[in-house]
Scaffold this motif. Structure first.
Motif, mmCIF file in Angstrom:
data_model
loop_
_atom_site.group_PDB
_atom_site.id
_atom_site.type_symbol
_atom_site.label_atom_id
_atom_site.label_comp_id
_atom_site.label_asym_id
_atom_site.label_seq_id
_atom_site.Cartn_x
_atom_site.Cartn_y
_atom_site.Cartn_z
ATOM 1 N N ARG A 155 31.440 62.217 17.750
ATOM 2 C CA ARG A 155 32.653 61.826 18.468
ATOM 3 C C ARG A 155 33.713 62.896 18.294
ATOM 4 N NH1 ARG A 155 34.365 56.200 16.246
ATOM 5 N NH2 ARG A 155 36.232 56.573 17.544
ATOM 6 N N ASP A 156 34.539 63.007 19.317
ATOM 7 C CA ASP A 156 35.689 63.906 19.270
ATOM 8 C C ASP A 156 36.917 63.024 19.454
ATOM 9 O OD1 ASP A 156 37.754 65.690 19.757
ATOM 10 O OD2 ASP A 156 36.503 67.082 20.845
ATOM 11 N N ASN A 157 37.563 62.705 18.371
ATOM 12 C CA ASN A 157 38.696 61.783 18.446
ATOM 13 C C ASN A 157 39.896 62.396 19.170
ATOM 14 O OD1 ASN A 157 37.293 59.731 17.192
ATOM 15 N ND2 ASN A 157 38.115 60.167 15.157
ATOM 16 N N ALA A 158 39.979 63.703 19.185
ATOM 17 C CA ALA A 158 41.065 64.351 19.913
ATOM 18 C C ALA A 158 40.882 64.215 21.424
ATOM 19 C CB ALA A 158 41.153 65.822 19.531
ATOM 20 N N LYS A 159 39.620 64.100 21.847
ATOM 21 C CA LYS A 159 39.323 64.006 23.278
ATOM 22 C C LYS A 159 38.877 62.611 23.691
ATOM 23 C CE LYS A 159 38.014 68.867 23.739
ATOM 24 N NZ LYS A 159 36.946 69.817 24.152
ATOM 25 N N ASN A 160 38.908 61.665 22.753
ATOM 26 C CA ASN A 160 38.486 60.286 23.043
ATOM 27 C C ASN A 160 37.099 60.243 23.671
ATOM 28 O OD1 ASN A 160 40.991 59.585 22.122
ATOM 29 N ND2 ASN A 160 41.731 58.723 24.037
ATOM 30 N N THR A 161 36.195 60.976 23.070
ATOM 31 C CA THR A 161 34.855 61.097 23.626
ATOM 32 C C THR A 161 33.790 60.820 22.577
ATOM 33 O OG1 THR A 161 35.614 62.743 25.228
ATOM 34 C CG2 THR A 161 33.249 62.627 24.819
ATOM 35 N N LEU A 162 32.808 60.064 22.973
ATOM 36 C CA LEU A 162 31.638 59.765 22.159
ATOM 37 C C LEU A 162 30.446 60.465 22.811
ATOM 38 C CD1 LEU A 162 30.284 57.869 19.932
ATOM 39 C CD2 LEU A 162 29.898 56.284 21.837
ATOM 40 N N SER A 163 29.551 61.001 21.996
ATOM 41 C CA SER A 163 28.390 61.702 22.539
ATOM 42 C C SER A 163 27.109 61.244 21.853
ATOM 43 C CB SER A 163 28.544 63.212 22.361
ATOM 44 O OG SER A 163 29.657 63.715 23.067
ATOM 45 N N LEU A 164 26.007 61.465 22.548
ATOM 46 C CA LEU A 164 24.690 61.202 21.974
ATOM 47 C C LEU A 164 23.767 62.336 22.419
ATOM 48 C CD1 LEU A 164 22.989 59.170 20.293
ATOM 49 C CD2 LEU A 164 22.203 58.255 22.490
ATOM 50 N N GLN A 165 23.388 63.173 21.484
ATOM 51 C CA GLN A 165 22.427 64.239 21.755
ATOM 52 C C GLN A 165 21.029 63.682 21.523
ATOM 53 O OE1 GLN A 165 22.890 67.481 22.869
ATOM 54 N NE2 GLN A 165 20.646 67.534 22.980
ATOM 55 N N MET A 166 20.205 63.743 22.547
ATOM 56 C CA MET A 166 18.866 63.175 22.468
ATOM 57 C C MET A 166 17.843 64.299 22.642
ATOM 58 S SD MET A 166 19.377 59.661 24.644
ATOM 59 C CE MET A 166 19.499 60.525 26.200
ATOM 60 N N ASN A 167 17.047 64.514 21.632
ATOM 61 C CA ASN A 167 16.015 65.544 21.666
ATOM 62 C C ASN A 167 14.634 64.910 21.562
ATOM 63 O OD1 ASN A 167 18.082 67.519 21.670
ATOM 64 N ND2 ASN A 167 18.100 67.597 19.429
ATOM 65 N N SER A 168 13.621 65.682 21.877
ATOM 66 C CA SER A 168 12.228 65.217 21.767
ATOM 67 C C SER A 168 12.056 63.861 22.453
ATOM 68 C CB SER A 168 11.807 65.137 20.298
ATOM 69 O OG SER A 168 11.956 66.382 19.661
ATOM 70 N N LEU A 169 12.549 63.777 23.651
ATOM 71 C CA LEU A 169 12.534 62.487 24.351
ATOM 72 C C LEU A 169 11.116 62.057 24.681
ATOM 73 C CD1 LEU A 169 15.704 63.027 26.513
ATOM 74 C CD2 LEU A 169 15.321 61.102 24.978
ATOM 75 N N LYS A 170 10.918 60.747 24.627
ATOM 76 C CA LYS A 170 9.626 60.125 24.898
ATOM 77 C C LYS A 170 9.776 59.174 26.078
ATOM 78 C CE LYS A 170 8.835 60.042 19.895
ATOM 79 N NZ LYS A 170 8.529 59.166 18.738
ATOM 80 N N SER A 171 8.665 58.819 26.665
ATOM 81 C CA SER A 171 8.719 57.908 27.806
ATOM 82 C C SER A 171 9.353 56.574 27.414
ATOM 83 C CB SER A 171 7.321 57.683 28.367
ATOM 84 O OG SER A 171 6.458 57.171 27.371
ATOM 85 N N GLU A 172 9.146 56.170 26.175
ATOM 86 C CA GLU A 172 9.717 54.898 25.727
ATOM 87 C C GLU A 172 11.225 54.952 25.511
ATOM 88 O OE1 GLU A 172 7.112 56.545 24.396
ATOM 89 O OE2 GLU A 172 7.065 56.338 22.204
ATOM 90 N N ASP A 173 11.814 56.128 25.659
ATOM 91 C CA ASP A 173 13.271 56.231 25.606
ATOM 92 C C ASP A 173 13.908 55.934 26.965
ATOM 93 O OD1 ASP A 173 12.849 59.061 23.460
ATOM 94 O OD2 ASP A 173 13.468 57.042 22.864
ATOM 95 N N THR A 174 13.086 55.747 27.985
ATOM 96 C CA THR A 174 13.599 55.414 29.305
ATOM 97 C C THR A 174 14.361 54.093 29.241
ATOM 98 O OG1 THR A 174 11.855 56.599 30.475
ATOM 99 C CG2 THR A 174 12.960 54.802 31.657
ATOM 100 N N ALA A 175 15.624 54.142 29.648
ATOM 101 C CA ALA A 175 16.485 52.966 29.539
ATOM 102 C C ALA A 175 17.842 53.288 30.159
ATOM 103 C CB ALA A 175 16.677 52.564 28.081
ATOM 104 N N VAL A 176 18.625 52.245 30.325
ATOM 105 C CA VAL A 176 20.051 52.433 30.605
ATOM 106 C C VAL A 176 20.756 52.465 29.257
ATOM 107 C CG1 VAL A 176 22.113 51.498 31.693
ATOM 108 C CG2 VAL A 176 19.880 51.251 32.811
ATOM 109 N N TYR A 177 21.570 53.491 29.066
ATOM 110 C CA TYR A 177 22.277 53.679 27.797
ATOM 111 C C TYR A 177 23.744 53.318 27.981
ATOM 112 C CZ TYR A 177 18.231 55.947 25.724
ATOM 113 O OH TYR A 177 16.984 56.195 25.207
ATOM 114 N N TYR A 178 24.225 52.504 27.059
ATOM 115 C CA TYR A 178 25.602 52.039 27.103
ATOM 116 C C TYR A 178 26.337 52.489 25.845
ATOM 117 C CZ TYR A 178 23.709 48.651 30.463
ATOM 118 O OH TYR A 178 23.083 48.050 31.528
#
Length: 121
Positions: A72-95
């Motif tokens: 998270r970057d509290n100065a920019k009010n931003t949350l992030s999620l870095q996703m590596n080595s993605l698999k088919s089972e990671d297919t989803a809507v992310y909230y």
């Protein structure tokens, strides 16, 4: 008015990477923990990751450990999620979800609209 707006989803091949972002507004971002939650097609909600207000604590669901990194970057009010080595089972809507503590429990009081992640060759 609290608003959470996710972005960064898309189609990626297995083994690839994506970086999701969540822009927050309408509340004091650095007063609150934040979480990522996902929902795969035909399945229920699944908690993905948690980050404390001060970035001092991060937690991941077991299947995401070592592959996903929340920040998270509290100065920019931003949350992030870095996703590596993605698999088919990671297919989803992310909230992204504003996360509130109540006693010894946590709950989500606001959600974004979600961003679709599809992992497929």
């Amino acid at each position: 008015e609290v608003q959470l707006v996710e972005s960064g989803g898309g189609l990626v091949q297995p083994g690839g990477s994506l970086r999701l972002s969540c822009a927050a507004s309408g509340f004091t971002f650095d007063d609150y923990a934040m979480s990522w939650v996902r929902q795969a097609p035909g399945k229920g909600l699944e908690w993905v990751s948690f980050i404390s207000w001060d970035k001092g604590s991060t937690y991941y669901a077991e299947s995401m450990k070592g592959r996903f990194t929340v920040s998270r970057d509290n100065a920019k009010n931003t949350l992030s999620l870095q996703m590596n080595s993605l698999k088919s089972e990671d297919t989803a809507v992310y909230y992204c979800a504003k996360t509130v503590r109540l006693g010894n429990s946590w709950y989500y009081d606001y959600w974004g609209q979600g961003t679709q992640v599809t992992v497929s060759s």
